[in-house]
Scaffold this active site. Structure first.
Site, mmCIF file in Angstrom:
data_model
loop_
_atom_site.group_PDB
_atom_site.id
_atom_site.type_symbol
_atom_site.label_atom_id
_atom_site.label_comp_id
_atom_site.label_asym_id
_atom_site.label_seq_id
_atom_site.Cartn_x
_atom_site.Cartn_y
_atom_site.Cartn_z
ATOM 1 N N HIS A 48 -38.158 4.517 73.745
ATOM 2 C CA HIS A 48 -38.755 3.375 73.297
ATOM 3 C C HIS A 48 -40.196 3.560 74.122
ATOM 4 O O HIS A 48 -41.295 3.060 73.350
ATOM 5 C CB HIS A 48 -38.126 2.150 73.966
ATOM 6 C CG HIS A 48 -38.744 0.796 74.078
ATOM 7 N ND1 HIS A 48 -39.142 0.341 72.933
ATOM 8 C CD2 HIS A 48 -38.960 0.081 75.087
ATOM 9 C CE1 HIS A 48 -39.803 -0.878 73.378
ATOM 10 N NE2 HIS A 48 -39.695 -0.985 74.707
ATOM 11 N N GLU A 76 -38.966 -2.899 85.713
ATOM 12 C CA GLU A 76 -37.779 -3.900 85.099
ATOM 13 C C GLU A 76 -36.536 -3.366 85.225
ATOM 14 O O GLU A 76 -35.581 -4.213 85.528
ATOM 15 C CB GLU A 76 -38.690 -4.545 83.902
ATOM 16 C CG GLU A 76 -37.781 -5.644 83.139
ATOM 17 C CD GLU A 76 -38.197 -6.246 81.882
ATOM 18 O OE1 GLU A 76 -37.389 -6.720 81.096
ATOM 19 O OE2 GLU A 76 -39.572 -6.134 81.767
ATOM 20 N N ASP A 77 -36.364 -2.104 84.622
ATOM 21 C CA ASP A 77 -35.108 -1.724 84.338
ATOM 22 C C ASP A 77 -34.635 -0.469 85.119
ATOM 23 O O ASP A 77 -33.592 0.001 84.901
ATOM 24 C CB ASP A 77 -35.100 -1.214 82.712
ATOM 25 C CG ASP A 77 -35.296 -2.433 81.881
ATOM 26 O OD1 ASP A 77 -34.918 -3.503 82.224
ATOM 27 O OD2 ASP A 77 -35.995 -2.170 80.644
ATOM 28 N N ASP A 139 -45.237 -2.811 72.538
ATOM 29 C CA ASP A 139 -43.737 -3.200 72.905
ATOM 30 C C ASP A 139 -43.113 -3.975 72.139
ATOM 31 O O ASP A 139 -41.861 -3.497 71.616
ATOM 32 C CB ASP A 139 -43.722 -3.585 74.493
ATOM 33 C CG ASP A 139 -42.166 -4.015 75.015
ATOM 34 O OD1 ASP A 139 -41.394 -3.253 74.770
ATOM 35 O OD2 ASP A 139 -42.197 -5.201 75.242
#
Length: 704
Positions: A48, A76-77, A139
Site C-alpha cells: 500500500h 499509526e499502525d 493514500d
C-alpha cells in the site's frame, strides 16, 4: 503491482541518485516496520505505501513527499513512534507523516466525530506543510482503487467521505485527474447500480456515435491546419459521476445531457487560445450562454482555460476546452505541478491560491465551536460552484453560487463583514440577502456601531461568513450573559450584605467544584442564560458568618427591581404575546438558555409564575431607555375606500413605524384591522391611539 525497483527506475527520470536512494531506504524501513501485517486483500501491507508513492511519482513529487508516502502508516499502525521516526528521517518527513496519521489514541462517540477531528488535525498540519494533503490524497486514491475487498457498509462510508471531503479538496487544489478518479471510484462504491446504468448508457452512446466523434476530431484538426494554428487535439468522454451529477442537479435524462463528449485543444500561448476559439466558432455554431473564459478570470485553484459548447453534426453537442501547455499541467496536477511546496516562492499562482485556501481553513477552524461545525462549514465551501464579482476598485473575488453581499463582505475582510449595514450592487442599493451574479460590482456600506445579525445565518453560503457570524454572536452573548448574571446575583446577595466582588473565595471554589464549573465567569454566564437560579446561588454563596436564624433569603431581592435599558442584547428578549413597552409594569421570566424574557405583569402567560423566584424577577424600565418597541393594535372601523391608507398616514404622522397590517372582515360594513407598529413608550402609544381614534370611521381601538 510495481516493485520498489520499478519505482526506482522511474524516479531516476527526475530525481538524482542520492534522492532515489533515500526513497528506497524509506521503503525498506516501512517494509520492516509492517513485517507480518497484511491488507484485507491478503497482500503484504507494504504494497500500500509503495502504491501511494507510485501515485505521487506520476506527478513528479519531490523525494521527501515520496519518503513520507512510504512511511505514512508507520506511526499509526506499528510500534514506531514519532521520536523514532524523527531520529531516522528528520523532523520534516516526520511532521508530514504525523499530519497524515489518524488520531488513534482518542475515543470518539461516533464515526462522524472521529472524521471531523482527524480532518481538523490534518488541516493544521497542512498549514505547516501542504504536502500533507498531497500524501493523503495519494493514500485515499489507492484505498479507493482497492475498496472492493471491504464489507459493503464500510465501502459506502468510505465512498461518502471521499465524495464529501477528498474529491472536492483535490478539485480545490487543481488536481483534476485525481479529483475525477476519486469521484468515479466513490460513485461506483456508493451507487453501484446507478454507476452500472450510466456506464452502460455512455457505452451505447459511444457505439452509436463513435464514427461521428472521429469525424469531428478530424474536422477540428483540418480547421487548425488550414488556419495555421498549432494545437494538439484530445477527444474524451465525460466522467460517469460528472454525467450523473448533471442528471440529478438539472433533473434531466441521460439523452438530454448535452456535452457527453468533449475535446481538449492544447496550444503554445494565450494569444493562440483566443484565435483557436474564433476558428472553432466559425466552424460550428456556439451554444448561447455556454462560453466561459477562465483565462481572463482563473478559478480559485489556478485553473485556466477557455470553455465553449458547440452544435456539431447530427445534433451532437460537444464541449471544447482550449488552453496552453502550462495551463494543461496545472489543470491536471494542480499544486502538485510545482516543485516548491514550502513558503518562499510566491510566484506560482495556483500554489499561492492553495496556501490562501488552507490559511482560510485554519482561520475557520479557530473560529468554529467544535470539529463537527468546522467540517460542515468546509463541506459548504468545497461543494460550491463559483460566481465572480468585483470590488469597486476592480478586484475580482470568487464566491460560491448563491453567495450574498454578506458573504462578499466577509471575503473582503472579517471586520468589513462584522460592520456591514447595507450594500450597493452595480451602484444600486440592494438587500443584504440578494444572491450575487457573475460580473456584478458590489460595494459594502459599513458603520462602526454595526454588528452581525443572527438572521444572516439564514442566507449566507460561505463557511467563512457562517463561522465568523457564529463566533461574534457567541462571544457577544457570553459577555452579555455574564453582565446580566452579575446584576442578578448582586441583587440577591444584597440580602446578605455582600456583593459578587466580596465573595469568600473558599466558599466560591467549593461551590464551583460542586457544580463542575471552572470560574466565576462561567457561573455568572449560567445565571445570565437562565440555566441557574440567582436566588439559589446566592443562598449557597452567602458568607459563612451570616446567621441564618436571624435572616432568611426572601422570595424577592431586597433592593429595587432590576432596571433594563433595552440594550442588554441577546440575553434579554421581549415577549411576543403581550409586547411590553416602556411605561408598562413588567416582570422577567427566567427561561433556560435564553436569559430573561420580559412580559407585562398582567400577561396571562406569566400569571402562574409571578410569585416563584425560580421563574421570575421583578423589572422596571431605565430612565435612559431610547429604543423603539413593537406593539399590536386592534382597530374596529367602518369599511370604506382608502381607509387602510388613511390609517397608515395618521400613524406615520405621529412617528409610528408600521410593520404589518391584517384585515378581518366581520360584516359587510364593519372590519377589524390588526396593526403591528413600533413606538418609543406608552405615552407615544397613547398619542398614536388618540390620532387614530379621531377618525370618524374608527369605532373602537384597543391594544391587543
Amino acid at each position: 503491482m510495481p516493485t520498489i525497483y520499478d519505482l526506482s527506475q522511474r524516479l531516476t527520470d527526475y530525481l538524482d541518485i542520492q534522492q532515489v536512494n533515500q526513497v528506497r531506504r524509506a521503503y525498506f524501513y516501512a517494509e520492516q516496520a509492517h513485517d507480518g501485517q497484511r491488507r484485507k486483500s491478503g497482500e503484504p501491507y507494504v504494497t500500500h505505501p509503495l502504491a501511494v508513492a507510485s501515485i505521487l511519482s506520476e506527478m513528479n513529487m519531490d523525494h521527501q513527499s515520496l519518503m513520507a508516502a512510504m512511511l505514512h502508516d508507520v506511526i499509526e499502525d506499528t510500534q514506531i513512534d514519532k521520536a523514532d521516526l524523527s531520529d531516522q528521517f528528520g523532523d520534516t518527513i516526520t511532521s508530514i507523516v504525523d499530519g497524515v496519521s489518524k488520531l488513534t489514541h482518542l475515543h470518539f462517540e461516533t464515526k462522524a466525530e472521529a472524521q471531523a477531528e482527524n480532518f481538523q488535525k490534518m488541516v493544521m498540519a497542512m498549514a505547516e506543510d501542504i504536502r500533507v494533503i498531497l500524501v493523503k490524497l495519494g493514500d485515499r486514491l489507492h484505498n479507493m482503487r482497492t475498496l472492493g475487498v471491504m464489507p459493503p457498509a464500510k465501502q459506502r462510508r468510505i465512498a461518502r467521505e471521499t465524495l464529501d471531503i477528498y474529491a472536492p479538496i483535490a478539485s480545490r487544489l487543481g488536481m483534476h485527474d485525481i479529483h475525477m478518479e476519486l469521484q468515479d471510484l466513490a460513485f461506483r462504491a456508493y451507487y453501484p447500480m446507478r454507476y452500472k446504468y450510466v456506464g452502460r448508457a455512455v457505452q451505447q452512446a459511444r457505439g452509436n456515435r463513435f464514427d461521428m466523434i472521429e469525424k469531428i476530431e478530424k474536422t477540428l484538426e483540418d480547421c487548425l491546419e488550414r488556419e495555421g494554428l498549432p494545437g494538439d487535439i484530445k477527444g474524451r468522454e465525460k466522467h460517469l459521476y460528472s454525467i450523473y451529477r448533471k442528471m440529478v442537479t438539472q433533473k434531466k435524462s441521460f439523452a438530454e445531457i448535452m456535452d457527453v463528449f468533449a475535446f481538449r485543444i492544447v496550444t503554445d500561448k494565450i494569444d493562440t487560445c483566443y484565435r483557436i476559439l474564433g476558428a472553432v466558432h466559425n466552424l460550428y455554431k456556439p451554444v448561447a450562454g455556454r462560453f466561459k473564459d477562465y483565462i481572463a478570470i482563473p478559478k480559485a485553484n489556478g485553473y485556466q482555460s477557455l470553455h465553449t459548447d458547440l452544435f456539431g453534426a447530427r445534433d451532437i453537442t460537444i464541449e471544447i476546452q482550449i488552453r496552453t501547455e502550462e495551463m494543461e499541467a496545472i489543470a491536471t496536477q494542480g499544486i502538485a505541478s510545482h516543485g516548491d511546496y514550502k513558503a518562499g516562492k510566491d510566484n506560482e499562482a495556483s500554489y499561492n491560491r492553495a496556501r490562501q485556501w488552507v490559511q482560510g481553513l485554519l482561520e475557520m477552524q479557530r473560529q468554529a465551536g467544535d470539529s463537527m461545525e468546522f467540517i460542515e462549514n468546509v463541506k459548504i465551501d468545497l461543494f460550491a460552484d463559483e460566481v465572480y464579482v468585483f470590488t469597486p476598485q476592480g478586484r475580482i473575488l470568487e464566491l460560491p453560487k448563491g453567495a450574498t453581499p454578506v458573504d462578499f463582505a466577509y471575503a473582503v475582510h472579517t471586520d468589513i463583514g462584522n460592520s456591514c449595514v447595507s450594500c450597493r450592487i452595480n451602484r444600486r442599493l440592494a438587500p443584504l440577502s440578494t444572491p450575487l451574479e457573475s460580473g456584478q460590482t458590489v460595494e459594502i456600506i459599513t458603520t462602526p456601531s454595526a454588528q452581525p445579525n443572527m438572521a444572516w445565518l439564514n442566507f449566507v453560503t460561505t463557511g467563512k461568513a457562517r463561522t465568523n457570524i457564529r463566533h461574534f454572536l457567541k462571544t457577544k452573548e457570553q459577555g452579555e450573559s455574564i453582565a446580566l448574571g452579575n446584576r442578578l446575583l448582586n441583587q440577591f446577595l444584597a440580602n446578605f450584605d455582600t456583593t459578587v466582588d466580596s465573595l469568600d473565595e473558599a466558599v466560591l471554589k467549593e461551590y464551583l467544584d460542586e457544580v463542575e464549573l471552572l470560574s466565576l465567569d462561567d457561573l455568572l454566564r449560567e445565571i445570565g442564560l437562565g440555566n441557574k437560579m440567582a436566588y439559589m446561588v446566592a443562598q449557597r454563596l452567602k458568607p459563612r458568618s451570616h446567621d441564618e436564624t436571624k435572616q432568611k433569603l426572601p422570595n424577592r431581592p431586597s433592593n429595587r427591581p432590576l432596571s433594563i435599558s433595552g440594550s442588554e442584547g441577546m440575553v434579554l428578549s421581549y415577549a411576543r404575546c403581550c409586547h411590553p413597552i416602556p411605561g408598562d409594569m413588567i416582570i422577567g421570566h427566567i427561561s433556560s438558555g435564553r436569559g430573561i424574557v420580559v412580559h407585562r405583569d398582567d400577561c396571562r402567560n406569566i400569571t402562574e409564575f409571578q410569585d416563584d423566584p425560580k421563574k421570575c424577577v421583578y423589572l422596571d424600565w431605565d430612565k435612559a431607555v431610547d429604543d423603539e418597541f413593537e406593539v399590536s393594535l386592534k382597530v374596529e372601523l367602518a369599511a370604506q375606500r382608502g381607509i387602510i391608507a388613511t390609517l397608515a398616514t395618521k400613524a406615520s404622522a405621529v412617528g409610528a413605524n408600521i410593520h404589518r397590517i391584517d384585515i378581518d372582515e366581520k360584516e359587510a360594513q364593519m372590519s377589524t384591522v390588526h396593526l403591528d407598529i413600533s413606538v418609543r413608550s406608552r405615552i407615544h402609544l397613547a398619542r398614536v391611539m388618540k390620532r387614530l381614534r379621531a377618525l370618524k370611521s374608527v369605532s373602537r381601538i384597543t391594544r391587543a
